[in-house]
Structures are given as structure tokens and as C-alpha cells.
Design a protein around this motif. Sequence first.
Motif, PDB file in Angstrom:
ATOM      1  N   GLY A 149       0.820  -1.207   0.000  1.00  0.00           N
ATOM      2  CA  GLY A 149       0.000   0.000   0.000  1.00  0.00           C
ATOM      3  C   GLY A 149       0.850   1.253   0.000  1.00  0.00           C
ATOM      4  O   GLY A 149       2.075   1.209  -0.090  1.00  0.00           O
ATOM      5  N   GLU A 150       0.202   2.386   0.105  1.00  0.00           N
ATOM      6  CA  GLU A 150       0.905   3.665   0.087  1.00  0.00           C
ATOM      7  C   GLU A 150       1.518   3.967   1.451  1.00  0.00           C
ATOM      8  O   GLU A 150       0.950   3.658   2.489  1.00  0.00           O
ATOM      9  N   GLY A 151       2.701   4.598   1.420  1.00  0.00           N
ATOM     10  CA  GLY A 151       3.358   5.023   2.637  1.00  0.00           C
ATOM     11  C   GLY A 151       2.862   6.381   3.082  1.00  0.00           C
ATOM     12  O   GLY A 151       1.935   6.963   2.480  1.00  0.00           O
ATOM     13  N   PRO A 152       3.437   6.946   4.128  1.00  0.00           N
ATOM     14  CA  PRO A 152       2.985   8.233   4.671  1.00  0.00           C
ATOM     15  C   PRO A 152       3.007   9.366   3.645  1.00  0.00           C
ATOM     16  O   PRO A 152       2.191  10.278   3.716  1.00  0.00           O
ATOM     17  N   ASP A 153       3.942   9.300   2.691  1.00  0.00           N
ATOM     18  CA  ASP A 153       4.029  10.365   1.695  1.00  0.00           C
ATOM     19  C   ASP A 153       3.313  10.009   0.403  1.00  0.00           C
ATOM     20  O   ASP A 153       3.484  10.686  -0.617  1.00  0.00           O
ATOM     21  N   GLY A 154       2.513   8.929   0.423  1.00  0.00           N
ATOM     22  CA  GLY A 154       1.748   8.533  -0.753  1.00  0.00           C
ATOM     23  C   GLY A 154       2.485   7.619  -1.707  1.00  0.00           C
ATOM     24  O   GLY A 154       1.913   7.178  -2.701  1.00  0.00           O
ATOM     25  N   ARG A 155       3.732   7.324  -1.425  1.00  0.00           N
ATOM     26  CA  ARG A 155       4.494   6.455  -2.320  1.00  0.00           C
ATOM     27  C   ARG A 155       4.415   4.999  -1.869  1.00  0.00           C
ATOM     28  O   ARG A 155       4.287   4.714  -0.690  1.00  0.00           O
ATOM     29  N   ARG A 156       4.535   4.088  -2.828  1.00  0.00           N
ATOM     30  CA  ARG A 156       4.599   2.666  -2.532  1.00  0.00           C
ATOM     31  C   ARG A 156       6.060   2.228  -2.516  1.00  0.00           C
ATOM     32  O   ARG A 156       6.872   2.694  -3.306  1.00  0.00           O
ATOM     33  N   GLN A 157       6.341   1.305  -1.638  1.00  0.00           N
ATOM     34  CA  GLN A 157       7.691   0.765  -1.547  1.00  0.00           C
ATOM     35  C   GLN A 157       7.926  -0.234  -2.679  1.00  0.00           C
ATOM     36  O   GLN A 157       7.073  -1.082  -2.965  1.00  0.00           O
ATOM     37  N   VAL A 158       9.055  -0.136  -3.348  1.00  0.00           N
ATOM     38  CA  VAL A 158       9.478  -1.164  -4.294  1.00  0.00           C
ATOM     39  C   VAL A 158      10.367  -2.128  -3.510  1.00  0.00           C
ATOM     40  O   VAL A 158      11.499  -1.800  -3.167  1.00  0.00           O
ATOM     41  N   TYR A 159       9.835  -3.286  -3.205  1.00  0.00           N
ATOM     42  CA  TYR A 159      10.541  -4.224  -2.338  1.00  0.00           C
ATOM     43  C   TYR A 159      11.797  -4.771  -3.008  1.00  0.00           C
ATOM     44  O   TYR A 159      11.770  -5.185  -4.180  1.00  0.00           O
ATOM     45  N   ASP A 160      12.874  -4.828  -2.276  1.00  0.00           N
ATOM     46  CA  ASP A 160      14.125  -5.398  -2.764  1.00  0.00           C
ATOM     47  C   ASP A 160      14.125  -6.892  -2.443  1.00  0.00           C
ATOM     48  O   ASP A 160      14.811  -7.364  -1.529  1.00  0.00           O
ATOM     49  N   TRP A 161      13.332  -7.639  -3.223  1.00  0.00           N
ATOM     50  CA  TRP A 161      13.146  -9.052  -2.940  1.00  0.00           C
ATOM     51  C   TRP A 161      14.466  -9.809  -2.905  1.00  0.00           C
ATOM     52  O   TRP A 161      14.676 -10.667  -2.046  1.00  0.00           O
ATOM     53  N   GLU A 162      15.345  -9.520  -3.855  1.00  0.00           N
ATOM     54  CA  GLU A 162      16.603 -10.267  -3.912  1.00  0.00           C
ATOM     55  C   GLU A 162      17.417 -10.081  -2.632  1.00  0.00           C
ATOM     56  O   GLU A 162      18.067 -11.016  -2.153  1.00  0.00           O
ATOM     57  N   ARG A 163      17.375  -8.888  -2.074  1.00  0.00           N
ATOM     58  CA  ARG A 163      18.084  -8.647  -0.821  1.00  0.00           C
ATOM     59  C   ARG A 163      17.446  -9.440   0.316  1.00  0.00           C
ATOM     60  O   ARG A 163      18.152 -10.047   1.136  1.00  0.00           O
ATOM     61  N   TYR A 164      16.115  -9.431   0.358  1.00  0.00           N
ATOM     62  CA  TYR A 164      15.428 -10.186   1.416  1.00  0.00           C
ATOM     63  C   TYR A 164      15.775 -11.677   1.320  1.00  0.00           C
ATOM     64  O   TYR A 164      16.054 -12.333   2.328  1.00  0.00           O
ATOM     65  N   TYR A 165      15.729 -12.210   0.087  1.00  0.00           N
ATOM     66  CA  TYR A 165      16.014 -13.629  -0.099  1.00  0.00           C
ATOM     67  C   TYR A 165      17.435 -13.962   0.364  1.00  0.00           C
ATOM     68  O   TYR A 165      17.674 -15.009   0.986  1.00  0.00           O
ATOM     69  N   ALA A 166      18.378 -13.090   0.035  1.00  0.00           N
ATOM     70  CA  ALA A 166      19.771 -13.348   0.392  1.00  0.00           C
ATOM     71  C   ALA A 166      19.950 -13.423   1.906  1.00  0.00           C
ATOM     72  O   ALA A 166      20.708 -14.256   2.420  1.00  0.00           O
ATOM     73  N   VAL A 167      19.234 -12.555   2.626  1.00  0.00           N
ATOM     74  CA  VAL A 167      19.309 -12.569   4.089  1.00  0.00           C
ATOM     75  C   VAL A 167      18.741 -13.884   4.631  1.00  0.00           C
ATOM     76  O   VAL A 167      19.328 -14.516   5.530  1.00  0.00           O
ATOM     77  N   ILE A 168      17.625 -14.315   4.066  1.00  0.00           N
ATOM     78  CA  ILE A 168      17.009 -15.566   4.524  1.00  0.00           C
ATOM     79  C   ILE A 168      17.918 -16.748   4.230  1.00  0.00           C
ATOM     80  O   ILE A 168      18.131 -17.620   5.087  1.00  0.00           O
ATOM     81  N   ARG A 169      18.473 -16.796   3.038  1.00  0.00           N
ATOM     82  CA  ARG A 169      19.364 -17.902   2.669  1.00  0.00           C
ATOM     83  C   ARG A 169      20.584 -17.956   3.592  1.00  0.00           C
ATOM     84  O   ARG A 169      21.043 -19.038   3.973  1.00  0.00           O
ATOM     85  N   ALA A 170      21.099 -16.786   3.954  1.00  0.00           N
ATOM     86  CA  ALA A 170      22.294 -16.747   4.793  1.00  0.00           C
ATOM     87  C   ALA A 170      22.005 -17.162   6.226  1.00  0.00           C
ATOM     88  O   ALA A 170      22.797 -17.879   6.847  1.00  0.00           O
ATOM     89  N   LEU A 171      20.846 -16.727   6.755  1.00  0.00           N
ATOM     90  CA  LEU A 171      20.561 -16.934   8.178  1.00  0.00           C
ATOM     91  C   LEU A 171      19.718 -18.175   8.461  1.00  0.00           C
ATOM     92  O   LEU A 171      19.807 -18.734   9.556  1.00  0.00           O
ATOM     93  N   GLN A 172      18.882 -18.586   7.496  1.00  0.00           N
ATOM     94  CA  GLN A 172      18.047 -19.779   7.660  1.00  0.00           C
ATOM     95  C   GLN A 172      18.059 -20.569   6.353  1.00  0.00           C
ATOM     96  O   GLN A 172      17.066 -20.636   5.626  1.00  0.00           O
ATOM     97  N   PRO A 173      19.193 -21.180   6.024  1.00  0.00           N
ATOM     98  CA  PRO A 173      19.326 -21.835   4.715  1.00  0.00           C
ATOM     99  C   PRO A 173      18.355 -22.985   4.483  1.00  0.00           C
ATOM    100  O   PRO A 173      18.104 -23.346   3.327  1.00  0.00           O
ATOM    101  N   ASP A 174      17.782 -23.567   5.549  1.00  0.00           N
ATOM    102  CA  ASP A 174      16.851 -24.677   5.371  1.00  0.00           C
ATOM    103  C   ASP A 174      15.394 -24.226   5.288  1.00  0.00           C
ATOM    104  O   ASP A 174      14.492 -25.058   5.132  1.00  0.00           O
ATOM    105  N   ALA A 175      15.141 -22.925   5.396  1.00  0.00           N
ATOM    106  CA  ALA A 175      13.770 -22.414   5.336  1.00  0.00           C
ATOM    107  C   ALA A 175      13.348 -22.191   3.888  1.00  0.00           C
ATOM    108  O   ALA A 175      14.110 -21.627   3.099  1.00  0.00           O
ATOM    109  N   VAL A 176      12.141 -22.637   3.543  1.00  0.00           N
ATOM    110  CA  VAL A 176      11.598 -22.307   2.230  1.00  0.00           C
ATOM    111  C   VAL A 176      11.016 -20.900   2.279  1.00  0.00           C
ATOM    112  O   VAL A 176      10.504 -20.458   3.308  1.00  0.00           O
ATOM    113  N   ILE A 177      11.099 -20.187   1.167  1.00  0.00           N
ATOM    114  CA  ILE A 177      10.541 -18.843   1.048  1.00  0.00           C
ATOM    115  C   ILE A 177       9.276 -18.968   0.213  1.00  0.00           C
ATOM    116  O   ILE A 177       9.318 -19.348  -0.959  1.00  0.00           O
ATOM    117  N   SER A 178       8.155 -18.665   0.833  1.00  0.00           N
ATOM    118  CA  SER A 178       6.863 -18.994   0.241  1.00  0.00           C
ATOM    119  C   SER A 178       6.136 -17.790  -0.331  1.00  0.00           C
ATOM    120  O   SER A 178       6.255 -16.670   0.169  1.00  0.00           O
TER     121      SER A 178
END
Length: 450
Positions: free
Chosen positions: A148-177
Motif C-alpha cells: 500500500g501507500e506510505g505516509p508520503d503517498g508512495r509505494r515501496q518497491v521491495y528489494d526481494w533479492e536482498r530479502y532472499y539473500a538474508v534468509i538464505r544466509a541466516l536460515q538456509p533450510d527455510a523455504v521462502i513462500s
Amino acid sequence: MEFYGFIHFGMNTMTDREWGEGHDDPALFDPAALDADQWVLALKAAGMTGVILTCKHHDGFCLWPSDATAYSVAASPWRGGRGDVVAEVADAARRHGLRFGVYLSPWDRTEASYGSGTAYDDFYVAQLTEVLTRYGPLFCVWLDGANGEGPDGRRQVYDWERYYAVIRALQPDAVISVCGPDVRWCGNEAGETRPDEWSVVPGTLRDAERTADRSQRADDGAFARLVRSDDRDLGSRAALAGHASAPVWYPAEVNTSLRPGWFHHPAEDGAVRSAEELFAVYLRSVGGNSCFLLNVPPAADGRVRDADAAVLEELGRRVGDFRARRIGATATVSSGDAGDAATAWPGPGHTPWRPDGADALPSVTLAFAGPRRVEAVVLGEDIAYGQRVEHIVVKARRDGRWTTLAEANAVGHQRILTFPPVEADAVRAEVTAARDTPVLARVAAIGAAS
């Protein structure tokens, strides 16, 4: 894992909403009777193997004491400001033999940096790191695409690749759903399934799942019962033809809620789904090459309502009874060694059946000691070798004559084919089309309920 639970609980539970707008007073969060063991035992009674907790929903309220925000249980009166719901559920899951997973909404309606780009990504990664490092091994990190929109009316463009990399590094056995590369959303929240579910799909589908275009965008209870009829075929040869991207392994998850909403609402106490309805979803999902994720929302006092727990217990009895009705049989195969494919279910088995490559009609025949009333056949491929079966036919023998009972175009990890009860002294599963030599891990016949 086949069947596991979602727990939607948080500030929305206290305010009787589905999508909170953020900034609700933390003093509202004070579930006086919160009992994580009761939650986990209710799920276990249904036959579930894991639990995923909504650690933070779109309103931004954190169920753990986050160092990244003041908007958390640490600012509430619950447990004197020293409580941690995530820790209590993780510990309860371990005590009772269930795996633990987390949901962390990328959308945050309280955080001022939402919509700013990298600054918000830094904030989200900090919270993601907290839940990935404080609560032991995780089997799943469940991400949706709400945006949804943030406080200034803009939507966040999620950095999915960054999120995935953090999950892979910290919980390598977790599936990302869902908005992730490992487990795919089935396309609706009503518990509906496709006639044939393929785990092998075009690689471009992974990119599509990262967008918010098909996610819920409003606080609208009707969405939970909306069935999408598009993309009914994702993995047949015809569906794969013409795609420039290579096929990928991207299995499906069917998610729905025990109630009309995802959070508990007192007005819905009379609208708990029946065990019969949920068992039908179980047969279609767990029996349709998908996993079944069922949401169970605790009430504002911190306990699962008795009516909900009773339905879950009855569902568990139905699942147990179905498994107990497996008919003992002597297995013969058209070629090769039958292994334990005909005796292992509902366990995983160790030695699948692989017919000879020259076998023109691979088949497994289960012969009973005498005539039995049969109402289902359970089939499963050994997915370590991929998904190969493209058409399978189940037949029954009575008085020396074979008749067709059911057929399917996809099997995958598990396919449960049901049919009106029929008396037979043997059943046979014939693989009439395959992409490679089929490798079957399970073939079982289920007797009719008395």
C-alpha cells in the motif's frame, strides 16, 4: 510436510479488524490468557506438522520486542512489557513436535520510512534479521505481496533479492513462500485446487509471484472466498510449450482460513467451517500435489475458541481414520522391483518402484485377500527424480473383469483419487504417459468407511 497451520494474531485481533491502519495504542494489546501450548496442541490434533505465526502484519505491530521500532509488545501492558509472542509460539512448537515458521509483512503502515526505498529496506531487513536469528530453526518464511501507500503517498518497491539473500544466509533450510522462489501460491484463498497440479512450471512464474497484482488489496472478507479460474494449467506439455524460460521446480501451497476472516472476530464465532468441508479441502490439496496451509485465529484473550478446537480435533480424526483404512495387499509390478512403494504409506518409504525402461505400460497391482469395498487410491512419485507421470489410470477387478475407476494427468508428491465405493479383489494403477521412466514412491488402496 503436507499439512500445517497459520496463526493470525496481533493488534488486529484486539481491534476486531482484518487490516489495521497502524498507530493503534499498544496498550490495546493485552491478551490475558494467551496460551501458545493450547494453540499448538489444537493444530497438532488436526494432524498438522508445523505452524507459521504472523509476527508482524500490515499494521506494523510486532509480536516480539523489536530493536528497530517502538511499536511492539514491549510497549504493551502484556507480560509487563517483557513478553514475546514469537518466542512463546516457537517454544511451544518445539515442545510438541511441530516445526516453526514466520510471516513478516513487507508492508508496514506505521513505519515512517515505508515508501522511501533503501531506508525502508534497511528497516525491514533489520526486523527480518531479528526473527531469523532469535527463535531457532525455521521451516518457512512466508511473504505476501501486499503493497500500500506510505505516509508520503508512495509505494515501496521491495528489494526481494536482498530479502532472499538474508534468509538464505541466516536460515538456509527455510523455504521462502508465495512472494518467494520456493513455494507457490495456488491462486486463491478459498481452498480451491486445480484438476491437475504441476510442480514443474515455467520459470517466469517465479517473477510473477513477486508482484502484488494478485494479492489482496483491501480489507474485504469476500476475498477469502474468491476463486480465480485463470491459469488452470501450469505444467502440462502444452502449457510449457513456447516459454523461453527454463522450467523450474515450484510446488504449490493451498491456503485458507478456518473462519471467513484471517483474524478472529467475535461476530464470526458461528461461522467456523465444518470438519467435513475442511477434510474435502485436505483430500484435494494434500491429495492434489499441494501442501495445505490452514489458518486458525486465536481470540483477543489469547486462546483458540472451543468451537474451533473441536473442529480441528474432528478433522484430525477424519485424517487418521482415512489413513487407518488402508487395505493390506500383495503387490505385483509389470517390471522391476516393487520395493516398498505398496507398503510404506502413510510413511515416506525408502525404496521406490522404477519399471524397466522398455516397459510399455508400467503398472502396479494390489491384490487383496478377498473382496473389499474400495473408495480411494493414494499415489505418489518419488519427487527426488522430478515429476514424470503425465497420465495414470486406476482400475478395479471384480469377478475377473477390470473396470476403470479414476484417472489423472498429474501425480507429483501425492495424488488421492476418490470414487464411489466399489467392491473389488484387486486394484491396478497403470501409467499410460510419462516424461521419463516413472518412479513411484507409494500406491495404496483405501477401504470404504463403514
